[in-house]
Design an enzyme around this catalytic site. Structure first.
Site, PDB file in Angstrom:
ATOM      1  CG  HIS A 189      -1.832   1.252   1.241  1.00  0.00           C
ATOM      2  ND1 HIS A 189      -3.140   1.189   0.702  1.00  0.00           N
ATOM      3  CD2 HIS A 189      -1.388   2.532   1.807  1.00  0.00           C
ATOM      4  CE1 HIS A 189      -3.621   2.371   0.812  1.00  0.00           C
ATOM      5  NE2 HIS A 189      -2.634   3.118   1.400  1.00  0.00           N
ATOM      6  CB  CYS A 190       1.959   3.571  -2.708  1.00  0.00           C
ATOM      7  SG  CYS A 190       3.066   4.976  -2.762  1.00  0.00           S
ATOM      8  N   GLY A 191       1.325   5.139   0.253  1.00  0.00           N
ATOM      9  CA  GLY A 191       0.780   6.226   0.956  1.00  0.00           C
ATOM     10  C   GLY A 191       0.715   7.434   0.109  1.00  0.00           C
ATOM     11  CG  ASN A 194      -5.280   7.850  -0.477  1.00  0.00           C
ATOM     12  OD1 ASN A 194      -5.037   7.104   0.426  1.00  0.00           O
ATOM     13  ND2 ASN A 194      -6.493   8.793  -0.889  1.00  0.00           N
ATOM     14  CG  ASN A 195      -4.839   2.967  -5.365  1.00  0.00           C
ATOM     15  OD1 ASN A 195      -5.536   1.928  -4.860  1.00  0.00           O
ATOM     16  ND2 ASN A 195      -4.985   3.136  -6.684  1.00  0.00           N
TER      17      ASN A 195
END
Length: 290
Positions: A189-191, A194-195
């Site tokens: 999950h890549c902050g 946001n996805n």
């Protein structure tokens, strides 16, 4: 002159922080101030902020701090997305503003005004594609298709049930606790996006990273060309040859160039273990490195 030394000091401190953050846990830095800086950045600063909130505002202040942390780190939110866009905008503004009077220059044609803007727009487009595309969400309607596409091998991947979604979990998939969904071929999950990064948007994410690498390289080359053009027009190299007592010749400057090159090569040699470690495994949830 004072402003120039402030800029030099800022660059040195920035380089020190980056090296400490990325390489502070390497054995070569064990017991050094570089490792201490790494510990402060990764652990100490958080503990210090939590203690400060407790001392200044009591338990309610600490609870508010933890609530903000939960929203920023454990729930979907656009904070890092906005930070990325703001960072890109500010960097481009100051880069173009500071270099506008040098383009076109001795080695830099005027076309780079337009190519730099296009390069930035391509990066933003890849950012949008990665952020808002479906990473490969698994639900009750398509789970059978994903199980056929990613069968269990009985060695690493076994048949499992997602207790949250109440569906079978295909091989290489994972339930993201932040997005609250199962994602096929889950990477992470890549902050910043946001996805989740999964089957359907991994290619956009890799293109985003690769493009920004070349974008940074392009910026360094252009800035280097601008600097070289200024040195050429101001005859700085000729002044240096006079300083070293070498009239109208660059050949005898070779020892000085070699000396500087050796220092740079030695510095780069300290950074080689990390790429070697990365090349020996994978940096995804489905690999040996987590």
């Amino acid at each position: 002159m004072a402003a120039q030394w402030v800029l030099v000091l800022h660059c040195c401190l920035t380089a020190l922080v980056i090296v400490a953050f990325l390489c502070g846990q390497w054995p070569i830095f064990e017991g050094t101030f570089v490792q201490k800086i790494n510990n402060f950045i990764t652990v100490g600063a958080y503990d210090l902020l939590l203690r400060a909130a407790l001392v200044l505002c009591g338990s309610k202040g600490r609870d508010v701090f933890l609530s903000v942390e939960h929203y920023c780190c454990d729930r979907p939110n656009p904070i890092l997305q906005l930070l990325y866009l703001a960072t890109i905008g500010v960097i481009y503004y100051f880069a173009l503003k500071s270099s506008s009077s040098y383009i076109p220059g001795y080695y830099v044609p005027g076309v780079h005004w337009y190519t730099s803007i296009v390069a930035g727009l391509v990066g933003i487009i890849l950012f949008i594609l990665t952020s808002f595309s479906d990473p490969g969400t698994i639900n009750s309607e398509n789970v059978s298709r994903y199980i056929s596409a990613y069968p269990y091998d009985g060695i690493i991947y076994f048949e499992k049930q997602c207790t949250t979604c109440n569906i079978p979990r295909p091989a290489r998939s994972k339930h993201c606790s932040i997005c609250d969904r199962c994602v096929a071929r889950f990477d992470h999950h890549c902050g910043w996006m946001n996805n989740c990064i999964g089957e359907k948007n991994l290619r956009y994410f890799l293109a985003f990273l690769l493009w920004h690498f070349f974008l940074c390289l392009y910026g360094v080359v252009i800035l280097g060309a601008i600097l070289a053009g200024e040195l050429k027009e101001r005859k700085v190299f000729r002044i240096l040859t006079v300083y070293y007592g070498i009239e109208n010749s660059f050949s005898k400057l070779t020892p000085h160039i070699v000396q500087d090159s050796l220092v740079i090569m030695f510095t780069l040699s300290l950074l080689t273990p990390q790429p070697m470690r990365l090349s020996s495994g994978t940096a995804t949830r489905s690999g040996s490195l987590v």
